[in-house]
Design a protein around this motif. Structure first.
Motif: not given
Length: 73
Positions: A14-42
């Motif tokens: 999970q950490r490896r994949r989040i780090d990949e997304v973070s680097r690719a999108e130029g956002v923090t790990l926290a932002e990736v987690v918040r986006r994923a959580l919002d998508a899940y909760l919505d």
């Protein structure tokens, strides 16, 4: 935006994949987690009763015995 600090445990994968997304999108790990959580909760939460009701009559070839055909033995 008010925030609350929260710690979670991630698997190595999970950490490896989040780090990949973070680097690719130029956002923090926290932002990736918040986006994923919002998508899940919505997501639209569908109750099991709603799922069952949506299948009612789904098999037009199904045969249901008439009351006179019931085995009352």
């Amino acid at each position: 935006m008010s925030s609350t600090r929260t710690q979670i445990y991630l698997t190595d994968e999970q950490r490896r994949r989040i780090d990949e997304v973070s680097r690719a999108e130029g956002v923090t790990l926290a932002e990736v987690v918040r986006r994923a959580l919002d998508a899940y909760l919505d997501r639209e939460v569908v109750s099991s009763d709603a799922v069952l009701a949506s299948t009612f009559g789904a098999d037009p070839t199904a045969h249901y015995p008439d009351r006179d055909e019931w085995d009352r033995g």
